[in-house]
Scaffold this motif. Structure first.
Motif, PDB file in Angstrom:
ATOM      1  N   HIS A  70      81.498  24.962  34.035  1.00 57.43           N
ATOM      2  CA  HIS A  70      80.151  25.276  33.530  1.00 57.43           C
ATOM      3  C   HIS A  70      79.158  25.467  34.680  1.00 57.43           C
ATOM      4  O   HIS A  70      78.388  26.430  34.682  1.00 57.43           O
ATOM      5  CB  HIS A  70      79.650  24.184  32.580  1.00 57.43           C
ATOM      6  CG  HIS A  70      80.281  24.223  31.240  1.00 57.43           C
ATOM      7  ND1 HIS A  70      80.000  25.192  30.296  1.00 57.43           N
ATOM      8  CD2 HIS A  70      81.195  23.408  30.665  1.00 57.43           C
ATOM      9  CE1 HIS A  70      80.717  24.977  29.214  1.00 57.43           C
ATOM     10  NE2 HIS A  70      81.461  23.901  29.402  1.00 57.43           N
ATOM     11  N   VAL A  71      79.189  24.568  35.655  1.00 52.70           N
ATOM     12  CA  VAL A  71      78.237  24.672  36.767  1.00 52.70           C
ATOM     13  C   VAL A  71      78.548  25.888  37.631  1.00 52.70           C
ATOM     14  O   VAL A  71      77.639  26.534  38.159  1.00 52.70           O
ATOM     15  CB  VAL A  71      78.163  23.355  37.578  1.00 52.70           C
ATOM     16  CG1 VAL A  71      79.315  23.187  38.531  1.00 52.70           C
ATOM     17  CG2 VAL A  71      76.844  23.227  38.313  1.00 52.70           C
ATOM     18  N   HIS A  72      79.818  26.242  37.733  1.00 54.46           N
ATOM     19  CA  HIS A  72      80.174  27.444  38.496  1.00 54.46           C
ATOM     20  C   HIS A  72      79.703  28.716  37.790  1.00 54.46           C
ATOM     21  O   HIS A  72      79.267  29.660  38.452  1.00 54.46           O
ATOM     22  CB  HIS A  72      81.680  27.504  38.744  1.00 54.46           C
ATOM     23  CG  HIS A  72      82.137  26.588  39.820  1.00 54.46           C
ATOM     24  ND1 HIS A  72      83.460  26.420  40.123  1.00 54.46           N
ATOM     25  CD2 HIS A  72      81.448  25.781  40.674  1.00 54.46           C
ATOM     26  CE1 HIS A  72      83.565  25.555  41.129  1.00 54.46           C
ATOM     27  NE2 HIS A  72      82.357  25.159  41.469  1.00 54.46           N
ATOM     28  N   ARG A  73      79.784  28.722  36.482  1.00 53.73           N
ATOM     29  CA  ARG A  73      79.280  29.891  35.745  1.00 53.73           C
ATOM     30  C   ARG A  73      77.772  30.031  35.966  1.00 53.73           C
ATOM     31  O   ARG A  73      77.259  31.141  36.163  1.00 53.73           O
ATOM     32  CB  ARG A  73      79.604  29.776  34.257  1.00 53.73           C
ATOM     33  CG  ARG A  73      79.206  31.032  33.528  1.00 53.73           C
ATOM     34  CD  ARG A  73      79.653  31.030  32.085  1.00 53.73           C
ATOM     35  NE  ARG A  73      79.497  32.379  31.586  1.00 53.73           N
ATOM     36  CZ  ARG A  73      80.441  33.057  30.977  1.00 53.73           C
ATOM     37  NH1 ARG A  73      81.598  32.536  30.755  1.00 53.73           N
ATOM     38  NH2 ARG A  73      80.206  34.287  30.569  1.00 53.73           N
ATOM     39  N   GLU A  74      77.054  28.922  35.951  1.00 50.69           N
ATOM     40  CA  GLU A  74      75.611  28.946  36.223  1.00 50.69           C
ATOM     41  C   GLU A  74      75.341  29.446  37.643  1.00 50.69           C
ATOM     42  O   GLU A  74      74.396  30.203  37.865  1.00 50.69           O
ATOM     43  CB  GLU A  74      75.007  27.556  36.035  1.00 50.69           C
ATOM     44  CG  GLU A  74      74.991  27.084  34.598  1.00 50.69           C
ATOM     45  CD  GLU A  74      74.606  25.618  34.462  1.00 50.69           C
ATOM     46  OE1 GLU A  74      74.253  24.969  35.480  1.00 50.69           O
ATOM     47  OE2 GLU A  74      74.666  25.107  33.330  1.00 50.69           O
ATOM     48  N   PHE A  75      76.167  29.018  38.596  1.00 51.17           N
ATOM     49  CA  PHE A  75      76.003  29.475  39.976  1.00 51.17           C
ATOM     50  C   PHE A  75      76.161  30.993  40.056  1.00 51.17           C
ATOM     51  O   PHE A  75      75.328  31.681  40.659  1.00 51.17           O
ATOM     52  CB  PHE A  75      77.019  28.789  40.899  1.00 51.17           C
ATOM     53  CG  PHE A  75      76.975  29.285  42.316  1.00 51.17           C
ATOM     54  CD1 PHE A  75      76.009  28.816  43.199  1.00 51.17           C
ATOM     55  CD2 PHE A  75      77.884  30.232  42.780  1.00 51.17           C
ATOM     56  CE1 PHE A  75      75.951  29.283  44.510  1.00 51.17           C
ATOM     57  CE2 PHE A  75      77.840  30.705  44.078  1.00 51.17           C
ATOM     58  CZ  PHE A  75      76.869  30.222  44.944  1.00 51.17           C
ATOM     59  N   VAL A  76      77.217  31.509  39.453  1.00 46.44           N
ATOM     60  CA  VAL A  76      77.447  32.952  39.462  1.00 46.44           C
ATOM     61  C   VAL A  76      76.272  33.676  38.807  1.00 46.44           C
ATOM     62  O   VAL A  76      75.805  34.699  39.320  1.00 46.44           O
ATOM     63  CB  VAL A  76      78.799  33.302  38.785  1.00 46.44           C
ATOM     64  CG1 VAL A  76      78.916  34.796  38.522  1.00 46.44           C
ATOM     65  CG2 VAL A  76      79.956  32.820  39.655  1.00 46.44           C
ATOM     66  N   ASP A  77      75.757  33.143  37.711  1.00 48.29           N
ATOM     67  CA  ASP A  77      74.601  33.754  37.052  1.00 48.29           C
ATOM     68  C   ASP A  77      73.376  33.769  37.968  1.00 48.29           C
ATOM     69  O   ASP A  77      72.644  34.761  38.021  1.00 48.29           O
ATOM     70  CB  ASP A  77      74.268  33.025  35.747  1.00 48.29           C
ATOM     71  CG  ASP A  77      75.297  33.253  34.649  1.00 48.29           C
ATOM     72  OD1 ASP A  77      76.141  34.174  34.780  1.00 48.29           O
ATOM     73  OD2 ASP A  77      75.273  32.487  33.656  1.00 48.29           O
ATOM     74  N   CYS A  78      73.157  32.671  38.707  1.00 51.22           N
ATOM     75  CA  CYS A  78      72.013  32.617  39.630  1.00 51.22           C
ATOM     76  C   CYS A  78      72.166  33.617  40.776  1.00 51.22           C
ATOM     77  O   CYS A  78      71.198  34.286  41.157  1.00 51.22           O
ATOM     78  CB  CYS A  78      71.860  31.205  40.205  1.00 51.22           C
ATOM     79  SG  CYS A  78      71.173  29.992  39.074  1.00 51.22           S
ATOM     80  N   VAL A  79      73.365  33.727  41.314  1.00 51.81           N
ATOM     81  CA  VAL A  79      73.596  34.676  42.411  1.00 51.81           C
ATOM     82  C   VAL A  79      73.441  36.107  41.901  1.00 51.81           C
ATOM     83  O   VAL A  79      72.809  36.946  42.558  1.00 51.81           O
ATOM     84  CB  VAL A  79      74.971  34.449  43.074  1.00 51.81           C
ATOM     85  CG1 VAL A  79      75.284  35.558  44.082  1.00 51.81           C
ATOM     86  CG2 VAL A  79      75.014  33.090  43.755  1.00 51.81           C
TER      87      VAL A  79
END
Length: 155
Positions: free
Chosen positions: A26-35
């Motif tokens: 979940h946190v990695h998906r958020e990271f990708v979305d932020c980038v």
């Protein structure tokens, strides 16, 4: 890892990034979305996108660092040091962006998109495996969809 990023293209989430530890996924998906948001932001939207990335990275890396410390993850020093280096770069680029340097901000988005797949594949996958074993008693199970196989079937 089956996920990869094409140079010059915004990064996008795909099942190849899944590691099998749901909180991390979940946190990695958020990271990708932020980038992605940073890579695609118009110039007048860069500061808010950068601020969102800073906030996310601080929470993301703190959470993974906490997991490693609390569970006595053996390879934590290298992983924590990499988080610290990336976070330092993110903070420095934010300052440069506020001073008007748009180019370095755009470059950071591309560099993070290139960095993330390798970081996730090598450092985070080991942590995900460790966390699943410690919290669930077994190896992570990963169900991936819509990935092209590197192996071609035999005729």
């Amino acid at each position: 890892m089956d996920a990869m990023h094409l140079e010059g293209e915004p990064i996008s989430w795909n099942d190849g990034f899944l590691l099998g530890y749901i909180p991390m996924d979940h946190v990695h998906r958020e990271f990708v979305d932020c980038v992605t948001a940073l890579q695609c932001a118009p110039e007048d939207g860069l500061v808010p996108a950068m601020d969102a990335l800073v906030k996310h990275c601080e929470a993301h890396f703190a959470e993974e660092n906490r997991w490693m410390l609390e569970t006595e993850f053996p390879a934590r020093e290298c992983h924590v040091n990499e988080h610290a280096a990336v976070l330092q770069s993110v903070h420095e680029v934010r300052q440069l962006l506020v001073a008007g340097n748009v180019t370095v901000c755009r470059r950071l988005g591309d560099e993070l998109a290139n960095w993330f797949p390798g970081h996730a594949d090598y450092l985070d996958s080991a942590l995900a495996h460790w966390m699943c074993k410690r919290t669930l008693g077994g190896k992570p199970v990963i169900l991936r969809r819509n990935l092209k196989s590197a192996v071609t079937p035999l005729d």
